[in-house]
Design an enzyme around this catalytic site. Structure first.
Site, mmCIF file in Angstrom:
data_model
loop_
_atom_site.group_PDB
_atom_site.id
_atom_site.type_symbol
_atom_site.label_atom_id
_atom_site.label_comp_id
_atom_site.label_asym_id
_atom_site.label_seq_id
_atom_site.Cartn_x
_atom_site.Cartn_y
_atom_site.Cartn_z
ATOM 1 C CB SER A 270 -0.974 0.004 1.180
ATOM 2 O OG SER A 270 -0.305 -0.213 2.394
ATOM 3 C CG HIS B 284 -0.874 -5.185 2.236
ATOM 4 N ND1 HIS B 284 -0.158 -5.063 3.400
ATOM 5 C CD2 HIS B 284 -0.847 -3.941 1.672
ATOM 6 C CE1 HIS B 284 0.288 -3.826 3.528
ATOM 7 N NE2 HIS B 284 -0.132 -3.117 2.488
ATOM 8 C CG HIS C 54 5.981 -9.553 9.100
ATOM 9 N ND1 HIS C 54 6.883 -8.719 8.496
ATOM 10 C CD2 HIS C 54 4.821 -8.863 9.207
ATOM 11 C CE1 HIS C 54 6.285 -7.560 8.250
ATOM 12 N NE2 HIS C 54 5.041 -7.604 8.681
ATOM 13 N NE ARG D 273 2.571 -3.820 13.313
ATOM 14 C CZ ARG D 273 2.266 -4.014 12.035
ATOM 15 N NH1 ARG D 273 1.670 -3.060 11.363
ATOM 16 N NH2 ARG D 273 2.559 -5.149 11.432
ATOM 17 C CG ASP E 228 -3.136 -8.732 10.192
ATOM 18 O OD1 ASP E 228 -3.522 -7.612 10.554
ATOM 19 O OD2 ASP E 228 -2.532 -8.929 9.116
HETATM 20 N N1 HAX Z 1 1.816 -20.836 8.328
HETATM 21 C C1 HAX Z 1 2.315 -21.809 7.529
HETATM 22 N N2 HAX Z 1 3.318 -21.651 6.681
HETATM 23 C C2 HAX Z 1 3.888 -20.422 6.669
HETATM 24 C C3 HAX Z 1 3.450 -19.386 7.484
HETATM 25 C C4 HAX Z 1 2.370 -19.613 8.329
HETATM 26 N N3 HAX Z 1 1.852 -18.666 9.094
HETATM 27 N N4 HAX Z 1 4.220 -18.297 7.236
HETATM 28 C C5 HAX Z 1 5.092 -18.657 6.283
HETATM 29 N N5 HAX Z 1 4.868 -19.956 5.935
HETATM 30 C C6 HAX Z 1 5.527 -20.686 4.865
HETATM 31 C C7 HAX Z 1 5.326 -19.955 3.550
HETATM 32 O O1 HAX Z 1 4.039 -20.253 3.009
HETATM 33 C C8 HAX Z 1 6.463 -20.451 2.730
HETATM 34 O O2 HAX Z 1 6.131 -21.722 2.249
HETATM 35 P P1 HAX Z 1 6.554 -22.163 0.748
HETATM 36 O O3 HAX Z 1 8.045 -22.147 0.757
HETATM 37 O O4 HAX Z 1 5.942 -23.494 0.586
HETATM 38 O O5 HAX Z 1 5.964 -21.112 -0.183
HETATM 39 C C9 HAX Z 1 7.572 -20.606 3.771
HETATM 40 O O6 HAX Z 1 6.916 -20.689 5.053
HETATM 41 C C10 HAX Z 1 8.533 -19.438 3.814
HETATM 42 O O7 HAX Z 1 7.787 -18.235 3.937
HETATM 43 P P2 HAX Z 1 8.421 -16.967 4.672
HETATM 44 O O8 HAX Z 1 9.599 -16.519 3.875
HETATM 45 O O9 HAX Z 1 8.593 -17.254 6.109
HETATM 46 O O10 HAX Z 1 7.222 -15.908 4.582
HETATM 47 P P3 HAX Z 1 6.902 -14.906 3.370
HETATM 48 O O11 HAX Z 1 7.735 -13.701 3.537
HETATM 49 O O12 HAX Z 1 6.938 -15.599 2.055
HETATM 50 O O13 HAX Z 1 5.379 -14.555 3.664
HETATM 51 C C11 HAX Z 1 3.513 -14.015 5.020
HETATM 52 C C12 HAX Z 1 4.997 -13.756 4.750
HETATM 53 C C13 HAX Z 1 3.026 -13.039 6.086
HETATM 54 C C14 HAX Z 1 2.673 -13.800 3.728
HETATM 55 C C15 HAX Z 1 3.375 -15.477 5.514
HETATM 56 O O14 HAX Z 1 4.069 -15.620 6.742
HETATM 57 C C16 HAX Z 1 1.940 -15.910 5.687
HETATM 58 O O15 HAX Z 1 1.301 -16.338 4.720
HETATM 59 N N6 HAX Z 1 1.376 -15.802 6.938
HETATM 60 C C17 HAX Z 1 -0.001 -16.120 7.176
HETATM 61 C C18 HAX Z 1 -0.912 -15.002 6.683
HETATM 62 C C19 HAX Z 1 -0.747 -13.741 7.503
HETATM 63 O O16 HAX Z 1 -0.675 -13.761 8.715
HETATM 64 N N7 HAX Z 1 -0.702 -12.565 6.834
HETATM 65 C C20 HAX Z 1 -0.597 -11.286 7.529
HETATM 66 C C21 HAX Z 1 0.705 -10.586 7.301
HETATM 67 C C22 HAX Z 1 0.806 -9.295 8.061
HETATM 68 C C23 HAX Z 1 0.629 -8.127 7.155
HETATM 69 O O17 HAX Z 1 1.506 -7.772 6.400
HETATM 70 N N8 HAX Z 1 -0.522 -7.516 7.192
HETATM 71 O O18 HAX Z 1 -0.765 -6.432 6.389
#
Ligand code: HAX
Length: 432
Positions: A232, A262, A308, A317, A363
């Site tokens: 954003s 996001h 994250h 937070r 979140d």
């Molecule tokens: N549960 C299970 N697996 C997870 C995970 C979780 N909460 N967080 C990361 N992983 C996995 C990823 O899916 C990824 O798997 P693959 O290699 O198979 O693709 C692996 O661990 C490595 O990921 P990472 O490098 O640790 O995390 P990313 O930077 O790629 O992604 C995310 C960050 C926040 C998108 C990710 O941790 C996630 O999907 N979390 C759950 C959703 C969530 O909480 N989103 C809110 C984010 C906060 C925010 O920015 N809000 O605006």
């Protein structure tokens, strides 16, 4: 001249001289390398965006102008906006003056209301918020100033006028969306004697409990800014770099915030917690939660609210919201499930071994708090986030207009070009 304009005019020479000094002394200095993986992987960790308002470190999380967010949990959003924009905390007098400015115009213009009412009943609240800001664009002082040929180094003054108009209007608009979509459609009149967030809490009409107003205040403080590279903020500053006015820029930024990876994640986190509650008919034991998490992971699903892209510790937070729940003794089922997940998930994710960060992000708990006070319509949660994030993105836009940042224009490469670049580099390395 208003209070923020006065202070910004005071700090302007400092911002400009810092930037000019950096360019002069280090303009040619190479500070980072970029790998093929980073280019393919969404520019992850590539230091390429200038953001002076806040920073996020993997080991500590968010700092606003160098101050850890956990030291700002008693602040008002007005104070945070002042701090983000100027780099200084306001005096009480400055804070009150800014509060008066931001509450000067909370009534929703009739044409915006008509637009919101005309939108399809299935429109997402974020689409309504984004559209409403575009409908306010005709008021842009920035656009008029540009058309009148105002010098580039003075455009920030008009960007500020737009930011104040936008921020003073966005709470009323968000509250109107809530009332139209989820309640009786009757808008609640603002009270000019209240500050910005207390008025917002009032206009939403959820609860007259002072703890609700305190939660809205904290929510707006904690979500206000998170560096410049997230979807954003980056969208907002990129759109604004074309000298599109702040209404266009914030509307575009909100469209990015609406994505499930996001800002929409908070709605998904609460859906997860409600699903847990329904599945177990209440609060499950830690052992049941552990099993549920493993079942999710084995079926290829993530644990919402955990992990994250940057952080490698518990998001401060999250801690701030957790402390809020403790302070007020909030212990309804959703909050209790959120707290129990915190006891269970990090260990599970560590054992699972994939997520780089097994700890909760903001979140993981924010939605449970809103839900506890009666805001049960969780498609609205990203609007709460958006109202807050508009503060930070406005401050970032102001910074860029103050220092005269150019249009954002990274170089893109085709897959073939990237391969050729990688070939050239490896060929050179093999001859060394
Ligand atoms: N549960 C299970 N697996 C997870 C995970 C979780 N909460 N967080 C990361 N992983 C996995 C990823 O899916 C990824 O798997 P693959 O290699 O198979 O693709 C692996 O661990 C490595 O990921 P990472 O490098 O640790 O995390 P990313 O930077 O790629 O992604 C995310 C960050 C926040 C998108 C990710 O941790 C996630 O999907 N979390 C759950 C959703 C969530 O909480 N989103 C809110 C984010 C906060 C925010 O920015 N809000 O605006």
């Amino acid at each position: 001249m208003d209070v923020l304009k006065t202070k910004l005019a005071e700090v302007l020479p400092l911002f400009r001289s810092k930037r000019a000094r950096l360019l002069e002394q280090y303009g040619d200095t190479i500070v980072a390398n970029v790998t093929v993986e980073q280019i393919i992987g969404g520019m992850r960790s590539v230091p390429s965006v200038l953001c002076d308002t806040s920073s996020v470190s993997p080991s500590e999380g968010l700092r606003i102008r160098g101050i850890p967010i956990l030291q700002l949990t008693e602040a008002t959003p007005e104070e945070i906006f002042f701090l983000l924009a100027t780099g200084e905390r306001p005096t009480d007098e400055e804070r009150h003056a800014l509060s008066r400015l931001l509450t000067s115009n909370p009534n929703v213009p009739q044409h915006v209301l008509t637009l919101l009412e005309a939108m399809c009943p299935t429109a997402h609240p974020m689409a309504m918020l984004s559209a409403a800001l575009l409908a306010m664009e005709h008021q842009s002082a920035f656009r008029r100033a540009y058309e009148d040929g105002i010098a580039k180094d003075r455009l920030w003054e008009y960007a500020l006028d737009d930011c104040i108009t936008l921020l003073s209007g966005i709470t009323g608009i968000a509250a109107a969306i809530y009332r139209l979509k989820f309640r009786d459609g009757l808008l609640i009149e603002p009270d000019p004697s209240l500050d910005w967030s207390t008025n917002f809490a009032r206009m939403l009409g959820i609860s007259s409990d002072s703890r609700w107003a305190d939660l809205v205040r904290l929510y707006l403080v904690l979500h206000a800014d998170h560096e410049g590279g997230n979807v954003s903020a980056f969208t907002g500053i990129t759109v604004a770099s074309a000298l599109s006015d702040p209404f266009y820029a914030i509307s575009a930024a909100l469209n990015g915030l609406a994505g499930p990876l996001h800002g929409l994640a908070n709605q998904e986190c609460l859906a997860f917690i409600l699903d847990v509650r329904q599945r177990f008919g209440g609060v499950p034991s830690n052992e049941q939660l552990r099993q549920l998490c493993w079942d999710r992971l084995h079926s290829g699903q993530v644990i919402p609210g955990y992990g994250h892209a940057v952080l490698r510790v518990t998001d401060p937070r999250f801690t701030a919201f957790y402390n809020f729940a403790e302070k007020y003794g909030l212990d309804d089922e959703c909050i209790t499930i959120a707290k129990r997940l915190y006891q269970v998930v990090p260990e599970v994710l560590r054992e699972h071994g994939k997520a780089k960060n097994p700890f909760p992000n903001v979140d993981a708990i924010s939605g449970s708090l809103l839900y506890d006070f009666g805001m049960t319509e969780f498609t609205f949660y990203t609007v709460m986030f958006g109202v807050s994030r508009a503060i930070g993105i406005c401050a970032q836009i102001l910074f860029h207009r103050m220092v005269g940042s150019p249009i954002v224009r990274p170089k893109s490469v085709t897959l073939d070009e990237l391969e050729q670049m990688a070939h050239r580099v490896t060929a050179v390395q093999s001859t060394q």
